[in-house]
Enzyme design. Structure first.
Site, PDB file in Angstrom:
ATOM      1  CG  LEU A  89      -1.965  -1.095   1.300  1.00  0.00           C
ATOM      2  CD1 LEU A  89      -2.585  -1.162   2.694  1.00  0.00           C
ATOM      3  CD2 LEU A  89      -3.031  -0.848   0.251  1.00  0.00           C
ATOM      4  NE  ARG A 128       8.751  -0.180  -0.825  1.00  0.00           N
ATOM      5  CZ  ARG A 128       9.455  -1.215  -0.336  1.00  0.00           C
ATOM      6  NH1 ARG A 128      10.518  -1.011   0.394  1.00  0.00           N
ATOM      7  NH2 ARG A 128       9.084  -2.454  -0.600  1.00  0.00           N
ATOM      8  CG  PHE A 136      13.340   4.128   8.931  1.00  0.00           C
ATOM      9  CD1 PHE A 136      14.605   3.748   8.499  1.00  0.00           C
ATOM     10  CD2 PHE A 136      13.143   5.441   9.351  1.00  0.00           C
ATOM     11  CE1 PHE A 136      15.656   4.640   8.489  1.00  0.00           C
ATOM     12  CE2 PHE A 136      14.194   6.348   9.335  1.00  0.00           C
ATOM     13  CZ  PHE A 136      15.452   5.953   8.904  1.00  0.00           C
ATOM     14  CB  VAL A 169       7.033  -2.217   3.674  1.00  0.00           C
ATOM     15  CG1 VAL A 169       6.287  -2.510   2.383  1.00  0.00           C
ATOM     16  CG2 VAL A 169       8.511  -2.125   3.424  1.00  0.00           C
ATOM     17  CB  VAL A 170       1.880   0.210   4.683  1.00  0.00           C
ATOM     18  CG1 VAL A 170       0.457  -0.108   5.116  1.00  0.00           C
ATOM     19  CG2 VAL A 170       2.542   1.154   5.676  1.00  0.00           C
ATOM     20  CG  ASP A 183       5.636  13.255   8.919  1.00  0.00           C
ATOM     21  OD1 ASP A 183       5.888  14.215   8.149  1.00  0.00           O
ATOM     22  OD2 ASP A 183       5.937  12.077   8.646  1.00  0.00           O
TER      23      ASP A 183
END
Ligand code: ADP
Ligand code: MG
Length: 324
Positions: free
Chosen positions: A36, A38, A41, A43-44, A153
């Site tokens: 989905l 990245r 640090f 990754v999804v 963020d």
């Protein structure tokens, strides 16, 4: 990085979590499918729970970063999610797993993707839809701030949608840079992405909840114009644009935008953090409670805005109407 003298952990990071961390391999209970997104640090990946068929987003947080053990940073992100979880505007944490490489957070799946895609699409959203998304974002931010959390963020890549067409509800994600105020003395750090970050962050001045509200101003600007207000040709130029609050309010992009929208953005893109309205104050800005013309000829329920603070930076509208 500064270490806490008592715990030996990086300063300001939360270490306590409630969700049990399972060491069972993820693919026993889940079918892990496509990627989905990245970042540096993490990754999804989308995954489906085999027993229920339910979809989740699994965020794989690398424990080693730049050759260093950063498990504490990953655990901190999980701890912040737990503290923030009671809001429908914040992505929910369901479970956690741990492998040799990663801490894996199983998150509520936001099927509509990033609102970033709405900012760069050919066709911009009508303002009545933008105000709904900004209202929801502010509700989430207000919830974080009530819990002494700052996100630090906020950007269109970290605000997701439950569905894309029509646009669903927003979910705030990515608490990797989030901090709890008051845990590490004064917070001054270079964090975030220059394009979306407030001048005080670039200038190494104290960070407060007002820092997040700057970013909400940038996000609102991007949703209504499709342009990034401070983006320069290179990082240096972007830095300069932000620290000088270089916004041209007579530019072409803003000429197609309502006066109230410009007023809202103007009040947030202010250099001095103490002069920016709080999330609660923003929520009573008339732009967010405008009736879209001709959209609803039926009488609309009138609902007063609660939590209007007495120090509001603008007069509240006489009648606040939910416009959807
Ligand atoms: P990073 O810290 O690497 O930026 P994020 O948490 O922002 O990680 O996730 C990276 C991207 O993955 C997001 O910008 C989004 O596109 C996607 N993503 C993250 N969480 C979810 C989720 N719960 N549902 C759907 N997509 C997600
Ligand atoms: Mg992100």
């Amino acid at each position: 990085r500064r270490l806490d003298s008592r715990s030996g952990l990086p300063a300001g990071l939360l270490a306590e979590t409630q969700t049990p961390i399972s060491s069972e391999p993820l693919d026993i209970a889940y079918e892990v499918t496509g990627e989905l997104g990245r970042g540096k640090f993490a990754v999804v990946k989308r995954c489906v729970e085999k027993s229920s068929g339910k979809e989740f987003a699994a965020k794989f947080l690398r424990k080693r970063r730049r050759g260093r053990d950063c498990r504490a940073e990953a655990v901190h992100e999980m701890a912040v999610l737990e503290l923030a979880r009671n809001s429908p505007r914040v992505v929910n944490l369901y479970a956690a797993h741990e492998t040799d490489h990663d801490l894996v957070l199983l998150l509520e799946y936001a099927a509509g993707g990033e609102i970033f895609d709405l900012c760069v699409s050919e066709e911009l959203l009508p303002e009545a839809q933008v105000t709904r998304l900004i209202r929801q974002t502010l509700e989430g931010v207000q919830h974080l701030h009530q819990n002494q959390l700052v996100h630090l963020d906020l950007k269109p890549q970290n605000i997701l949608l439950t569905s894309l067409a029509p646009p669903g509800d927003i979910k705030i994600v990515d608490f990797g840079l989030a901090r709890r105020l008051g845990t590490a003395g004064e917070l001054r750090e270079i964090l975030g992405t220059p394009e979306y970050v407030a001048p005080e962050v670039l200038n190494y001045e104290p960070i407060t909840t007002a820092t997040d509200l700057w970013s909400v101003g940038v996000i609102a600007y991007m949703l209504v114009t499709g342009e990034s207000p401070f983006l320069g040709d290179d990082k240096q130029e972007t830095y300069l644009n932000v620290s000088q609050v270089n916004v041209d309010y007579s530019c072409d992009a803003l000429s197609r935008v309502s006066e109230l929208a410009v007023d809202f953005i103007r009040k947030l893109l202010v250099k001095a953090p103490e002069d920016r309205p709080s999330a609660a104050e923003c929520l009573s800005h008339p732009w967010l409670w405008q009736q879209p013309p001709c959209l609803n000829p039926e009488p609309v329920l009138v609902r007063p805005v609660r939590e209007r603070s007495c120090g509001a930076k603008w007069a509240a509208p006489l009648e606040d109407k939910e416009n959807f």
